[in-house]
Design an enzyme around this catalytic site. Sequence first.
Site, PDB file in Angstrom:
ATOM      1  N   GLN A 177       0.017 -18.800  27.295  1.00 17.38           N
ATOM      2  CA  GLN A 177       0.324 -18.989  25.880  1.00 17.38           C
ATOM      3  C   GLN A 177       1.741 -19.518  25.651  1.00 17.38           C
ATOM      4  O   GLN A 177       2.065 -19.997  24.565  1.00 17.38           O
ATOM      5  CB  GLN A 177       0.162 -17.657  25.127  1.00 17.38           C
ATOM      6  CG  GLN A 177      -1.259 -17.146  25.067  1.00 17.38           C
ATOM      7  CD  GLN A 177      -2.176 -18.022  24.231  1.00 17.38           C
ATOM      8  OE1 GLN A 177      -1.741 -18.744  23.333  1.00 17.38           O
ATOM      9  NE2 GLN A 177      -3.470 -17.966  24.529  1.00 17.38           N
ATOM     10  N   THR A 235     -13.390 -29.892  45.956  1.00 17.09           N
ATOM     11  CA  THR A 235     -12.893 -31.172  45.454  1.00 17.09           C
ATOM     12  C   THR A 235     -12.290 -30.997  44.066  1.00 17.09           C
ATOM     13  O   THR A 235     -12.919 -30.435  43.168  1.00 17.09           O
ATOM     14  CB  THR A 235     -14.030 -32.201  45.404  1.00 17.09           C
ATOM     15  OG1 THR A 235     -14.586 -32.339  46.719  1.00 17.09           O
ATOM     16  CG2 THR A 235     -13.524 -33.553  44.924  1.00 17.09           C
ATOM     17  N   CYS A 327     -17.429  -8.009  20.172  1.00 19.14           N
ATOM     18  CA  CYS A 327     -18.770  -7.533  19.843  1.00 19.14           C
ATOM     19  C   CYS A 327     -19.584  -7.367  21.120  1.00 19.14           C
ATOM     20  O   CYS A 327     -19.742  -8.309  21.902  1.00 19.14           O
ATOM     21  CB  CYS A 327     -19.449  -8.535  18.912  1.00 19.14           C
ATOM     22  SG  CYS A 327     -20.988  -7.916  18.198  1.00 19.14           S
TER      23      CYS A 327
END
Length: 387
Positions: A177, A235, A327
Amino acid sequence: MQIYLDYSATTPTRPEAIAIMQAVLSQEWGNPSSLHEWGNRSALVLEQARMQVAGLINALPESIIFTSGGTEADNLAMMGVARCYSVPQHIIISSVEHSAISEPARMLESWGWDVTRLGVDHQGRVNPLDLKAALRHNTVLVSVIYGQSEVGTVQPIAELGKIAKIHGALFHTDAVQVAGRLPIDVQTLPVDLLSLSSHKLYGALGAGALYVRPGVDLMPLVGGGGQERGLRSGTQATPAIAAFGVAAELAAQELVGERLRLIGLRDRLFTKLADVTGLVPTGDLIHRLPHHLSFYLKYADGEKISGKTLVRQLNLAGIGISAGAACHSGKLSPSPILLAMGYSEKAALSGIRLTLGKQTTAADIDWTAMVLKQVLQRLVNVELLKS
């Protein structure tokens, strides 16, 4: 009117990053491990991106290990250190880590490792003295998130890293962040491992990186062809990595001006919402990510009025925000971050987050403040009429 205010979840891929992806997909599509011309061209694209990402945090290019994203980078840091030991040791994390750290820590615990979770204050900050007290003779790794994604609190990483270094433990931080929003210089910051993610700074989804300080030993999580210095076989996703590189380079160039602009917009929205009864800011208001606002609803009941309720209502109004509660099987679970910060379970069900970005304008801020006030007033009045 459509307003996106969930930039901590993901950012729109910037045009320059899309352009380089298209160029790589159409022209430099070789396998970068191949020795022929097509492979060599792709390998050059890869190394260019490595230099660009390294430049964002002032790292040596060879210290950048490309991954599929921030979660894999976090896992490689934690599990890569742990796999160097045949006998379980001790690690320290904070109680407000992203699940990309807290879940691997739980896994290590089930394998016999000792895990200490540092408590935080009501603003979500770790006290460096608590880290000092928690260190043991067999502490091999400390991992503390740099900028908390849910409540925006920025940790005292320099001080924490210094304490770990003096003790002889490795120090990792999830800077997903923070990168591109606050300056990072790994030449002066006492970190051994640092995680980055492309799609948090306007690059493409599917690419991330782990900075590994030279001399730090890790064991790979994936065996195979030995790509990425043997630490991440497979890769490389060259188009996504190329986009990551371009986005990182541009983020470094724009960081100072964009940071100040975002702080101005963030504080403007905080001010406009300051008089809303029952809407209480969370996280540290001083040591805070420049683009981040978070709140909880004082009058929420966790059922009819919750963070999720606000997310849905604002979405209907064309505004995208997020909530802290998750949830599970149709039932809301309180935010573990807010619980760790000392909030009640009801409050931890009502957290919301608004995060700003390059496309956010002052008009967006003003409109969002007006709509949010109206939605909250309507929700409260409806519940009062029912009671």
